[in-house]
Write an enzyme that holds these catalytic residues in place. Structure first.
Site, mmCIF file in Angstrom:
data_model
loop_
_atom_site.group_PDB
_atom_site.id
_atom_site.type_symbol
_atom_site.label_atom_id
_atom_site.label_comp_id
_atom_site.label_asym_id
_atom_site.label_seq_id
_atom_site.Cartn_x
_atom_site.Cartn_y
_atom_site.Cartn_z
ATOM 1 N N CYS A 1 -8.826 8.557 -38.218
ATOM 2 C CA CYS A 1 -7.811 7.797 -37.493
ATOM 3 C C CYS A 1 -6.488 8.578 -37.510
ATOM 4 C CB CYS A 1 -7.680 6.406 -38.106
ATOM 5 S SG CYS A 1 -6.620 5.256 -37.206
ATOM 6 N N HIS B 1 -14.349 3.070 -32.853
ATOM 7 C CA HIS B 1 -13.303 3.550 -33.748
ATOM 8 C C HIS B 1 -13.604 3.056 -35.163
ATOM 9 C CE1 HIS B 1 -9.393 5.316 -34.452
ATOM 10 N NE2 HIS B 1 -9.035 4.251 -35.146
ATOM 11 N N ASP C 1 -14.961 4.431 -28.631
ATOM 12 C CA ASP C 1 -13.661 4.335 -29.286
ATOM 13 C C ASP C 1 -12.599 3.995 -28.248
ATOM 14 O OD1 ASP C 1 -11.209 4.753 -30.597
ATOM 15 O OD2 ASP C 1 -12.002 6.419 -31.777
#
Length: 283
Positions: free
Chosen positions: A132, A233, A201
């Site tokens: 991330c 994600h 994502d």
């Protein structure tokens, strides 16, 4: 391999402010070999700092024979404690992510590499990884020529130039004037990079991933680019992932990490000569 956990508090000075950055350390140990030496890995966390899932990821890497150093990214604003995986924690992490300057992120990275290189048990070969926000920071850390290998999981804000303070998102293939954004500095990378994404994502859409791949290629970076059809994600987060954790794909991605780190960091490859490789066209 056994692991010893500790932490180091390192002083940083940037943007006119002096703060103490905590680095969580996960160090492999081998009984009866007190002088064993290992490559170092800088592990950057997601927007919640060093949480349980990040620490478990660090232990997995350390158990393979790497000294893992995980800095607390938000020392500019708070202590080293992790933020909660809830709405207030998410909102706070996202606020600090763009309030913290790129210069501050860079100092954190350099200081963490400095720390690893100061250890007599470190071989001097350094890699980086993260997820991330941390995936972006791992890629950005690779601008440091001391880093030889990078595995970045679902790196956010690269394609749109939205890490640190900004006025508006910019997904142009053309760099803004005097840009300090990561995507516009990829030619500075000297090591090898692996980018890992889930096709589902929502933080990094198809066009964003395509732009990152295009810019890596244009910059002449040695890279692998992995996209998994059903992954979303945060698919490697094994706690409070909002139904997105995929252990099967996570296992494959960890093998990608081990292959690169093992080949680049545990083998003394020497400098790359840069000569074009002649590949025979055969069936």
């Amino acid at each position: 391999m056994l692991i010893k956990e500790s932490h180091a508090d390192v002083q940083t000075s940037v943007d006119g402010k002096e703060t103490s950055m905590r680095i969580f350390v996960f160090h492999p140990t081998i009984p009866q070999y007190p002088n064993a030496r290992f490559p170092g890995i800088v592990l950057f966390s997601e927007i919640y700092q060093v949480t349980g899932p990040v620490a478990r990821f660090a232990r997995q890497i350390a158990g393979q024979g790497y000294i893992v150093a995980a800095p607390s990214s938000y020392h500019d604003f708070t202590g080293p404690e992790a933020l909660a995986y809830d709405v207030p924690g998410t909102d706070q992490g996202n606020e600090w992510k763009i309030k913290k300057t790129l210069q501050s992120y860079d100092v954190d990275s350099y200081k963490t590499v400095d720390y690893l290189l100061s250890l007599p048990t470190c071989t001097g070969l350094i890699g980086t990884t993260g997820m991330c926000l941390g995936g972006h920071l791992a890629l950005r850390a690779s601008l440091d020529p001391r880093i030889s290998a990078c595995v970045a999981y679902f790196a956010t804000d690269v394609h749109c130039r939205t890490l640190g303070p900004y006025t508006e998102a910019n997904t142009s293939a053309q760099a803004p004037p005097d840009s300090n954004h990561t995507i516009d500095k990829l030619a500075e990378i000297k090591g090898e990079v692996a980018m890992i994404f889930g096709i589902k994502d929502t933080h990094v859409p198809d066009a964003g991933r395509d732009l990152i791949r295009q810019k890596l290629r244009e910059a002449g970076v040695v890279f692998n680019f992995h996209e998994f059809a059903w992954a979303q994600h945060a698919f490697i987060r094994d706690e409070l992932s909002k139904g997105r954790y995929d252990p099967a794909v996570t296992k494959i991605c960890f093998e990608v990490l081990l292959e690169m780190f093992g080949r680049v960091l545990k083998t003394d490859l020497g400098p790359r000569d840069g000569k074009p490789e002649k590949i025979e066209h055969v069936c």
